[in-house]
Design a protein around this motif. Structure first.
Motif, mmCIF file in Angstrom:
data_model
loop_
_atom_site.group_PDB
_atom_site.id
_atom_site.type_symbol
_atom_site.label_atom_id
_atom_site.label_comp_id
_atom_site.label_asym_id
_atom_site.label_seq_id
_atom_site.Cartn_x
_atom_site.Cartn_y
_atom_site.Cartn_z
ATOM 1 N N LEU A 19 11.928 97.620 56.363
ATOM 2 C CA LEU A 19 11.766 97.876 57.786
ATOM 3 C C LEU A 19 12.948 98.638 58.363
ATOM 4 O O LEU A 19 12.803 99.478 59.253
ATOM 5 N N SER A 20 14.129 98.372 57.859
ATOM 6 C CA SER A 20 15.297 99.096 58.369
ATOM 7 C C SER A 20 15.190 100.580 58.073
ATOM 8 O O SER A 20 15.617 101.419 58.869
ATOM 9 N N MET A 62 10.236 91.643 60.237
ATOM 10 C CA MET A 62 9.913 92.156 61.561
ATOM 11 C C MET A 62 9.476 90.987 62.433
ATOM 12 O O MET A 62 8.690 90.132 61.996
ATOM 13 N N VAL A 96 5.641 101.211 62.029
ATOM 14 C CA VAL A 96 6.336 100.110 61.372
ATOM 15 C C VAL A 96 5.430 99.445 60.341
ATOM 16 O O VAL A 96 5.579 98.281 60.022
ATOM 17 N N TYR A 146 11.266 93.459 70.263
ATOM 18 C CA TYR A 146 11.112 93.635 68.820
ATOM 19 C C TYR A 146 12.460 93.493 68.126
ATOM 20 O O TYR A 146 13.496 93.959 68.624
ATOM 21 N N LYS A 172 8.273 90.092 66.641
ATOM 22 C CA LYS A 172 7.932 90.656 67.943
ATOM 23 C C LYS A 172 7.473 89.526 68.861
ATOM 24 O O LYS A 172 6.654 88.688 68.484
ATOM 25 N N GLY A 207 14.024 93.826 64.005
ATOM 26 C CA GLY A 207 13.795 94.063 62.585
ATOM 27 C C GLY A 207 15.087 93.968 61.805
ATOM 28 O O GLY A 207 16.144 94.444 62.244
ATOM 29 N N TYR A 208 15.011 93.315 60.653
ATOM 30 C CA TYR A 208 16.167 93.245 59.756
ATOM 31 C C TYR A 208 15.656 93.371 58.332
ATOM 32 O O TYR A 208 14.923 92.508 57.835
ATOM 33 N N TYR A 258 6.886 89.908 56.905
ATOM 34 C CA TYR A 258 7.920 89.981 55.880
ATOM 35 C C TYR A 258 7.328 90.621 54.629
ATOM 36 O O TYR A 258 6.216 90.284 54.206
#
Length: 671
Positions: free
Chosen positions: A17-18, A537, A9, A530, A539, A532-533, A576
């Protein structure tokens, strides 16, 4: 099987991230900002990767942390802490068990040592680390640590050459306001079609830092130099032979007791400092042969030399027999062989992992012109593990390990051996949910006395001493889910570690004795979640480990007489990526709760929270340039890691306070 994978990641290896999650899970996606992705992937090739068995999403790129201590690399892994603030005092701790209960290796070379109770045993430079694999808990017969294993791998020319390159170089410089400067030079290349080489040189110059109370420390001023040569030869496409020489030098006028506070050192020996050299030379040769499912073979030969040299001739008050230039040396010479073969037997697929390891530990010390002391600890093992794919969803992994130890020491000559076993199972309930469980028996023979103290002539094994044994059992789940640009992942591990005939030592009436201090247990859990969008990210993790000596009804006591238990730890990470600006932003927060599992009448380990922020910029306009900015301990907290020295000694507060606010900035140029 998700438990056998590591998920990348790193924000500088993907455009969003997606896309990272979609790529890894083979889900169709639309490529966004392809040029930025390619640029960032090629520029930031220096970052290290940390993989942990206690997290679902791992392999995080941590170059943004500008690590100058192992705590920068490992402290936010659930179940892991790193004690010590001094360069000669870096101590990895997993679930409350210290480094002498862990299997720690650098490029395959064992780092096991027990040098001196006031310093750590690890002399590692975080800057040159390419990958770290942390196994939280002893789960496989392939490793021997009671509490787990930590495998460090350094960089090679193959890691650094970008597509289409034959040669390359990297210049790096960094500054920390509290208080260090550092720099490195790397030269690497593909010398021929089959031969590659790397030369690396690094130095960090430290001053006395200020703690969170604004007080300047004493006895931290020194330099660390690290030089590495690595040569790789690939005579065929399926073979690689790699030679590495790593030369590490740490020198300075340091505190006589680097694990204690400045105040404690001043109270015991005024403001006197000890000229110190703490050095390591590691030689390793590694051979890898890959013949597909038939055989994947790795062989490592190594020698790891650690030497501690201190001029104690002027210290007052000090034991008269130690007022001289004193040295201690620990040499590990050994080999590791691991083979992997996959075959189909009937309706099941078997993946066999088998091999062995051997290590000779030579422990030497000398006070001035006094006679030298030498002890030897020889250990070897054979192991076999079979991962049986019973169905597409169900895997069972039994394992056997035989350990034998020959302890040739002034403190007592004895041999110990044992057969240990392990059993693990993984079940994919759905494509998103996996359940896992494992159990493994444990074995540890009585170790050698710490090398530097040179008290072997007054050290004894209890007549009825036994090896430490036990059982580590754990289980849990891994879950992942994705929908559109959103991705989720979580891991929960619940464990219990039983330790029988717990090994301890004590100094009393002018002599040391090694003995079994009853039985003990450690139980707890690690959980991480976790989310992610797109370019975001997040966590969140929680780790809990509670230990107890079940025979004495006390916490497990460390060598300094203090509880070895650590408080519950909560971790929060936010990242980010601003791709339009070639910028990556991040935050790390750690919240550690009070630990009151201490001996009656002794202080608790205080709670604390610490916050770090960072940003990394890799402009497309200047190919190869990376600028990194960060602030460690943003709010200037005064705190002590629960894996560091705390409590009192002779009425003095020994608390090893961490550095206060530290503004870091660095730049590298790679071409």
């Amino acid at each position: 099987m998700f438990n056998d994978q590591h998920f990348d990641v790193s924000p500088f290896r993907v455009s969003t991230l997606s896309i990272t999650i979609a790529t890894l899970l083979s889900v169709p996606f639309q490529t966004l900002a392809a040029e930025q992705e390619k640029h960032l992937d090629e520029v930031v090739v220096w970052g290290a990767k940390v993989s942990s068995s206690s997290e679902f999403i791992t392999d995080e790129d941590i170059s943004v942390r500008q690590a100058d201590h192992l705590s920068d690399l490992l402290r936010d892994i659930p179940g892991v802490d790193v004690g010590g603030t001094h360069s000669v005092n870096q101590r990895i701790n997993i679930r409350g068990l210290g480094e002498t209960d862990l299997d720690i290796r650098l490029d395959g070379a064992s780092q096991y040592a027990n040098m001196f109770h006031h310093v750590g045993n690890l002399t590692l430079n975080p800057d040159i680390i390419q990958a770290v694999d942390v196994q939280v808990g002893a789960n496989s017969v392939l490793n021997h640590g009671l509490g787990g294993s930590v495998m460090f791998e350094t960089k090679s020319a193959k890691d650094l050459l970008r597509p289409g390159e034959l040669y390359g170089a990297r210049f790096f410089a960094g500054y920390g306001s509290n208080a260090f400067t550092q720099g490195s030079l790397s030269l690497y290349g593909q010398l021929t079609e089959s031969l590659d080489a790397l030369f690396y040189a690094y130095q960090i110059d430290r001053d006395n830092f200020k703690d969170g109370n604004g007080k300047e420390t004493l006895g931290y001023d020194g330099t660390v130099d690290d030089m590495m040569l690595k040569l790789g030869w690939e005579p065929a496409a399926n073979q690689r032979l790699q030679f590495t020489y790593d030369r590490y030098r740490d020198k300075g006028d340091y505190n006589p007791r680097p694990d204690m506070s400045t105040a404690a050192n001043n109270g015991l020996t005024q403001d006197q400092l000890t000229p110190t050299h703490y050095d390591r030379d590691t030689f390793s040769a590694r051979y890898h042969l890959n013949q597909g499912d038939v055989l994947d073979l790795s062989v490592t030969l190594y020698q790891n030399q650690i030497q501690l040299k201190r001029d104690e001739s002027s210290l007052m008050p000090w034991p008269p027999n130690r007022q001289s230039v004193n040295t201690a040396e620990n040499i590990n010479t050994g080999t590791t062989i691991l083979a992997v073969s996959s075959v189909n037997l009937g309706n099941t697929q078997h993946t066999f992992r088998y091999g062995g390891e051997g290590n000779i530990q030579d422990s030497k010390s000398q006070y001035g012109a006094q006679p030298k002391m030498k002890e030897t600890f020889t250990a070897w093992a054979l192991y076999l593990e079979d991962s049986i794919q019973i169905t597409d969803a169900f895997t069972v992994t039994p394992g056997l390990r035989y350990d034998a130890v020959d302890r040739d020491a002034l403190t007592g000559d004895k041999t110990f051996d044992d057969v240990n076993w392990a059993l693990a199972a993984d079940y994919d309930v759905t494509e998103n949910l996996t359940l896992f469980a494992s159990t493994r028996s444990l074995f540890k023979a009585p170790p050698l006395l710490e090398t530097f103290v040179n008290f072997q002539d007054v050290t004894f094994l209890a007549e009825d001493i036994k090896p430490e044994t036990g059982q580590n059992t754990q289980g849990g789940l891994r879950w992942n889910y994705h929908q559109g640009l959103s991705s989720y992942g979580s891991t929960l591990t619940v464990f219990k570690t039983q330790l029988d005939d717990y090994l301890a030592d004590r100094y009393s009436d002018g002599k040391y004795i090694f003995f079994n201090n009853g039985d003990a247990e450690i139980e707890g859990f690690e959980a991480s979640f976790y989310y992610g969008y797109d370019a975001l990210m997040a966590k969140l993790s929680y780790a809990k480990a509670d230990n107890k000596n079940t025979t004495n009804n006390t916490p497990i006591i460390a060598s300094n007489g203090r509880s070895s238990d650590v408080g519950d730890s909560i971790g929060l990470a936010l990242d980010y990526s601003l791709y339009d600006y070639d910028l990556y932003l991040g935050y790390r927060g750690q919240f550690v709760l009070e630990e009151d599992n201490v001996l009656p009448g002794t202080p608790v380990k205080d709670s604390y929270d610490v916050h770090n922020i960072y940003a990394q910029w890799a402009p497309q306009q200047i190919d190869g340039l990376v600028v990194t900015f960060g602030i460690d301990n943003l709010f200037d907290a005064a705190y002590v890691s629960h894996a560091s020295r705390s409590g009192t000694a002779r009425g003095l507060n020994t608390a090893d306070l961490e550095p206060g606010r530290n503004i870091k900035i660095s730049a590298s140029y790679q071409f």
